[in-house]
Design an enzyme around this catalytic site. Sequence first.
Site, PDB file in Angstrom:
ATOM      1  N   MET A 155      -7.128  -9.376  40.940  1.00 22.15           N
ATOM      2  CA  MET A 155      -7.780 -10.515  41.581  1.00 22.15           C
ATOM      3  C   MET A 155      -7.795 -10.270  43.080  1.00 22.15           C
ATOM      4  SD  MET A 155      -6.303 -13.795  39.420  1.00 22.15           S
ATOM      5  CE  MET A 155      -4.641 -13.139  39.234  1.00 22.15           C
ATOM      6  N   GLN A 209      -7.584  -0.411  40.017  1.00 19.85           N
ATOM      7  CA  GLN A 209      -8.904  -0.735  39.492  1.00 19.85           C
ATOM      8  C   GLN A 209      -9.993  -0.357  40.486  1.00 19.85           C
ATOM      9  OE1 GLN A 209     -10.911  -4.704  39.032  1.00 19.85           O
ATOM     10  NE2 GLN A 209     -10.547  -4.353  36.857  1.00 19.85           N
ATOM     11  N   CYS A 263     -17.225  -8.337  37.431  1.00 19.68           N
ATOM     12  CA  CYS A 263     -17.331  -9.246  38.572  1.00 19.68           C
ATOM     13  C   CYS A 263     -18.671  -9.990  38.544  1.00 19.68           C
ATOM     14  CB  CYS A 263     -17.188  -8.478  39.872  1.00 19.68           C
ATOM     15  SG  CYS A 263     -17.272  -9.527  41.339  1.00 19.68           S
ATOM     16  N   LYS A 288     -13.176  -2.686  31.877  1.00 21.57           N
ATOM     17  CA  LYS A 288     -13.211  -4.133  31.667  1.00 21.57           C
ATOM     18  C   LYS A 288     -14.626  -4.645  31.910  1.00 21.57           C
ATOM     19  CE  LYS A 288     -11.220  -8.557  33.114  1.00 21.57           C
ATOM     20  NZ  LYS A 288     -10.420  -9.265  34.137  1.00 21.57           N
ATOM     21  N   GLY A 314      -9.282 -14.411  29.193  1.00 18.85           N
ATOM     22  CA  GLY A 314      -9.992 -15.675  29.291  1.00 18.85           C
ATOM     23  C   GLY A 314      -9.219 -16.831  28.703  1.00 18.85           C
TER      24      GLY A 314
END
Length: 383
Positions: A17, A77, A108, A150, A213
């Site tokens: 994040m 990442q 994203c 991802k 999620g």
Amino acid sequence: MRIGSIELASPVVLAPMAGVTNVAFRTLCRELELERTGTVSGLYVCEMVTARALVERHPVTMHMTTFAPQENPRSMQLYTVDPEYTYAAAKMIVEENLADHIDMNFGCPVPKVTRKGGGSAIPYKRKLFQRIVAAAVKATEGTDIPVTVKFRIGIDDEHRTHLDAGRIAAAEGARAVALHARTASQRYSGTADWDEIARLKDHVADVPVLGNGDIFEPADAVAMMDRTGCDGVVIGRGCLGRPWLFAELSAMLNGRPAPQAPTLGEVSDIIIRHCELLIAHYNHLEGGGEAKGCREIRKHVAWYLRGFPAGSEIRSRMSLVTTLDELRELVSSLPADAPFPTDGHGPRGRQGSPAKVALPEGWLDDPYEDIVPEGAEIMHSGG
């Protein structure tokens, strides 16, 4: 859970994040897991960094790749849209021993990213997506560094790509795939569609499938794994202001009782420790140190104090804190014995509303076009 050469005692991954999962936050999560369970068992991924900025050694990006000496495995990442920069960045990670694991971000949904063809827009271009994954895998051949990917369900309900993305990534050598079970148009709103994680798991049998999620409590992780059959879970917004969540997840998923939720006094100690780690992280940057660390802790304080009896005046003063001593003074005035609030759980951070995804003109015309989008390989990391 095993991801290539990496064996994890707990199938739990910290989601990257921007502005959150720097070395300070990761260290705090690891310390709390060790303190409360006696071990560090999950995978803690750093903030997303841009491949081109890494290759060109942008100072801010290089600072973002900082890992603590005790971090193992070191997980990085990459945001990338260009196979050439992808290969160069992954090769640099290998040759300079910058990380033990490379995750690739194709999830994203931020408009400034997707309108240039990056992030969650990329998997729609199947051939370009394939070339990017293949480039990272090629750069890590002969090493113990696994590449994972991802992505989201798709751009919107009419343009779903997750099954193709999972198949392509696995075929090109990715060692695991993770699905944020929302479309890009949902952003962070609404409810994650866990059934699509189950569909992906059925579709991709060769590598671990991780679900992401709406995991805000340990029971949510158990429910997701039971319902979807996924091999692991990725935790994002649920850990904002709750870095001890990984200790709870590790305990529950390994059949042990979850540690007791902290009191406000314990949370106050965690806030101070977090600020100390931020100050140490920014000490070597111009304009950094205490000033930068205190600016960064402000957003976290609002998450930490959610539901606690802190009072509007204290909250307001904490949102303007400029020194560590000032922060210590403020938290010392909080009622230390206040128990963790029943309404302190649930969604945190950004949610927003669904919206049409900003895309380059004509982006949806040809899903097999493999031209690198112009200007999407942004110089600065984040987003």
